[in-house]
Design a protein around this motif. Sequence first.
Motif, PDB file in Angstrom:
ATOM      1  N   ASN A   1       0.864  -1.179   0.000  1.00 32.94           N
ATOM      2  CA  ASN A   1       0.000   0.000   0.000  1.00 32.94           C
ATOM      3  C   ASN A   1       0.902   1.230   0.000  1.00 32.94           C
ATOM      4  O   ASN A   1       1.682   1.415   0.929  1.00 32.94           O
ATOM      5  CB  ASN A   1      -0.901  -0.022   1.235  1.00 32.94           C
ATOM      6  CG  ASN A   1      -1.876   1.121   1.281  1.00 32.94           C
ATOM      7  OD1 ASN A   1      -1.650   2.185   0.708  1.00 32.94           O
ATOM      8  ND2 ASN A   1      -2.978   0.903   1.976  1.00 32.94           N
TER       9      ASN A   1
ATOM     10  N   ASP B   1       0.347   4.151   0.777  1.00 33.79           N
ATOM     11  CA  ASP B   1       0.085   5.046   1.899  1.00 33.79           C
ATOM     12  C   ASP B   1       0.726   4.579   3.207  1.00 33.79           C
ATOM     13  O   ASP B   1       0.667   5.282   4.212  1.00 33.79           O
ATOM     14  CB  ASP B   1      -1.425   5.208   2.107  1.00 33.79           C
ATOM     15  CG  ASP B   1      -2.102   5.906   0.931  1.00 33.79           C
ATOM     16  OD1 ASP B   1      -1.434   6.738   0.278  1.00 33.79           O
ATOM     17  OD2 ASP B   1      -3.280   5.608   0.667  1.00 33.79           O
ATOM     18  N   ASP B   2       1.336   3.398   3.208  1.00 36.39           N
ATOM     19  CA  ASP B   2       1.970   2.872   4.419  1.00 36.39           C
ATOM     20  C   ASP B   2       3.202   3.693   4.790  1.00 36.39           C
ATOM     21  O   ASP B   2       3.964   4.111   3.918  1.00 36.39           O
ATOM     22  CB  ASP B   2       2.433   1.423   4.216  1.00 36.39           C
ATOM     23  CG  ASP B   2       1.301   0.418   4.232  1.00 36.39           C
ATOM     24  OD1 ASP B   2       0.165   0.768   4.616  1.00 36.39           O
ATOM     25  OD2 ASP B   2       1.564  -0.742   3.848  1.00 36.39           O
ATOM     26  N   SER B   3       3.419   3.858   6.095  1.00 40.13           N
ATOM     27  CA  SER B   3       4.692   4.388   6.581  1.00 40.13           C
ATOM     28  C   SER B   3       5.733   3.278   6.369  1.00 40.13           C
ATOM     29  O   SER B   3       5.372   2.123   6.125  1.00 40.13           O
ATOM     30  CB  SER B   3       4.584   4.725   8.065  1.00 40.13           C
ATOM     31  OG  SER B   3       4.519   3.523   8.827  1.00 40.13           O
TER      32      SER B   3
ATOM     33  N   GLN C   1       4.920   0.440   8.736  1.00 35.28           N
ATOM     34  CA  GLN C   1       3.731  -0.297   8.304  1.00 35.28           C
ATOM     35  C   GLN C   1       4.060  -1.176   7.096  1.00 35.28           C
ATOM     36  O   GLN C   1       3.585  -2.315   7.012  1.00 35.28           O
ATOM     37  CB  GLN C   1       2.592   0.661   7.959  1.00 35.28           C
ATOM     38  CG  GLN C   1       1.977   1.321   9.171  1.00 35.28           C
ATOM     39  CD  GLN C   1       0.960   2.390   8.794  1.00 35.28           C
ATOM     40  OE1 GLN C   1       1.101   3.082   7.781  1.00 35.28           O
ATOM     41  NE2 GLN C   1      -0.056   2.534   9.616  1.00 35.28           N
ATOM     42  N   ALA C   2       4.871  -0.662   6.178  1.00 34.25           N
ATOM     43  CA  ALA C   2       5.260  -1.453   5.008  1.00 34.25           C
ATOM     44  C   ALA C   2       6.021  -2.708   5.433  1.00 34.25           C
ATOM     45  O   ALA C   2       5.841  -3.780   4.839  1.00 34.25           O
ATOM     46  CB  ALA C   2       6.103  -0.606   4.057  1.00 34.25           C
TER      47      ALA C   2
ATOM     48  N   ARG D   1       3.525  -5.138   6.887  1.00 33.18           N
ATOM     49  CA  ARG D   1       2.755  -5.702   5.775  1.00 33.18           C
ATOM     50  C   ARG D   1       3.593  -6.733   5.012  1.00 33.18           C
ATOM     51  O   ARG D   1       3.090  -7.771   4.584  1.00 33.18           O
ATOM     52  CB  ARG D   1       2.287  -4.594   4.837  1.00 33.18           C
ATOM     53  CG  ARG D   1       1.308  -5.067   3.766  1.00 33.18           C
ATOM     54  CD  ARG D   1       0.886  -3.936   2.849  1.00 33.18           C
ATOM     55  NE  ARG D   1       0.212  -2.854   3.540  1.00 33.18           N
ATOM     56  CZ  ARG D   1      -1.102  -2.783   3.720  1.00 33.18           C
ATOM     57  NH1 ARG D   1      -1.886  -3.751   3.289  1.00 33.18           N
ATOM     58  NH2 ARG D   1      -1.631  -1.742   4.341  1.00 33.18           N
TER      59      ARG D   1
ATOM     60  N   THR E   1      -6.142  -4.357   9.078  1.00 33.00           N
ATOM     61  CA  THR E   1      -6.152  -2.975   9.547  1.00 33.00           C
ATOM     62  C   THR E   1      -4.837  -2.743  10.299  1.00 33.00           C
ATOM     63  O   THR E   1      -4.301  -3.658  10.927  1.00 33.00           O
ATOM     64  CB  THR E   1      -7.341  -2.655  10.475  1.00 33.00           C
ATOM     65  OG1 THR E   1      -7.274  -3.495  11.628  1.00 33.00           O
ATOM     66  CG2 THR E   1      -8.671  -2.879   9.757  1.00 33.00           C
ATOM     67  N   MET E   2      -4.333  -1.493  10.206  1.00 31.60           N
ATOM     68  CA  MET E   2      -3.075  -1.155  10.860  1.00 31.60           C
ATOM     69  C   MET E   2      -3.177   0.201  11.535  1.00 31.60           C
ATOM     70  O   MET E   2      -3.860   1.088  11.036  1.00 31.60           O
ATOM     71  CB  MET E   2      -1.934  -1.086   9.845  1.00 31.60           C
ATOM     72  CG  MET E   2      -1.488  -2.406   9.333  1.00 31.60           C
ATOM     73  SD  MET E   2       0.166  -2.294   8.613  1.00 31.60           S
ATOM     74  CE  MET E   2      -0.236  -2.140   6.906  1.00 31.60           C
TER      75      MET E   2
ATOM     76  N   GLU F   1      -0.343   2.834  13.933  1.00 32.10           N
ATOM     77  CA  GLU F   1       1.054   2.968  14.336  1.00 32.10           C
ATOM     78  C   GLU F   1       1.163   3.917  15.514  1.00 32.10           C
ATOM     79  O   GLU F   1       0.560   4.990  15.520  1.00 32.10           O
ATOM     80  CB  GLU F   1       1.876   3.498  13.158  1.00 32.10           C
ATOM     81  CG  GLU F   1       3.355   3.490  13.386  1.00 32.10           C
ATOM     82  CD  GLU F   1       4.125   3.780  12.110  1.00 32.10           C
ATOM     83  OE1 GLU F   1       5.360   3.851  12.209  1.00 32.10           O
ATOM     84  OE2 GLU F   1       3.518   3.934  11.039  1.00 32.10           O
TER      85      GLU F   1
ATOM     86  N   VAL G   1       3.780  -1.069  15.244  1.00 31.33           N
ATOM     87  CA  VAL G   1       2.649  -1.183  14.326  1.00 31.33           C
ATOM     88  C   VAL G   1       1.717  -2.253  14.880  1.00 31.33           C
ATOM     89  O   VAL G   1       2.139  -3.378  15.150  1.00 31.33           O
ATOM     90  CB  VAL G   1       3.111  -1.558  12.901  1.00 31.33           C
ATOM     91  CG1 VAL G   1       1.914  -1.758  11.974  1.00 31.33           C
ATOM     92  CG2 VAL G   1       4.057  -0.500  12.348  1.00 31.33           C
TER      93      VAL G   1
ATOM     94  N   THR H   1      -1.604  -4.514  14.219  1.00 31.01           N
ATOM     95  CA  THR H   1      -2.396  -5.022  13.103  1.00 31.01           C
ATOM     96  C   THR H   1      -3.479  -5.964  13.612  1.00 31.01           C
ATOM     97  O   THR H   1      -3.332  -6.602  14.658  1.00 31.01           O
ATOM     98  CB  THR H   1      -1.529  -5.793  12.090  1.00 31.01           C
ATOM     99  OG1 THR H   1      -0.990  -6.963  12.716  1.00 31.01           O
ATOM    100  CG2 THR H   1      -0.396  -4.937  11.560  1.00 31.01           C
TER     101      THR H   1
END
Length: 149
Positions: free
Chosen positions: A30, A32-34, A37-38, A41, A97-98, A100, A105, A107
């Motif tokens: 995604n 839009d992930d920081s 978050q990436a 993911r 869903t995440m 931070e 992070v 999830t």
Amino acid sequence: MRIAKTAPSALLTAIAVAIIAPAAVSAAPNPDDSPNQAMARAYIDALVSHDASAVRFTPDATRVEAGLQTGFSGPQLANDLGHGVQYSVIQGVRNLTMAETGNTVHTTYLLDAGIGGMRLMTVEIVESFELEAGAIDRIVADIRPVSLS
């Protein structure tokens, strides 16, 4: 006559040795992930793809699942993602869903497991990833059964 008791997870693992479930759904990247978050993911995606090449761990990373330590080092966690029989029954993840907070992070997602393309169960995973310098250092996971299919 004695009847042996077998834990459901042990039964699924034994079946998975014989028949490996195909990967179906993943946690697609995604934009839009920081960065943290990436990385979380990428770990979740590796549960399905069994390719941990995009996941960075600290050397002494740990994983605690349902209160029991199941991961003891970064290399072991990466190897498990790529080759662990315990992950071979995972067919996909969905409803990720995440959130931070600092370097953690949080999830929540549904994980489908089964064999031969047939889903046998769905569990909800609530997982926290603590990161250091962009690498996963600690994972804490709680697993809640949702359904048997």
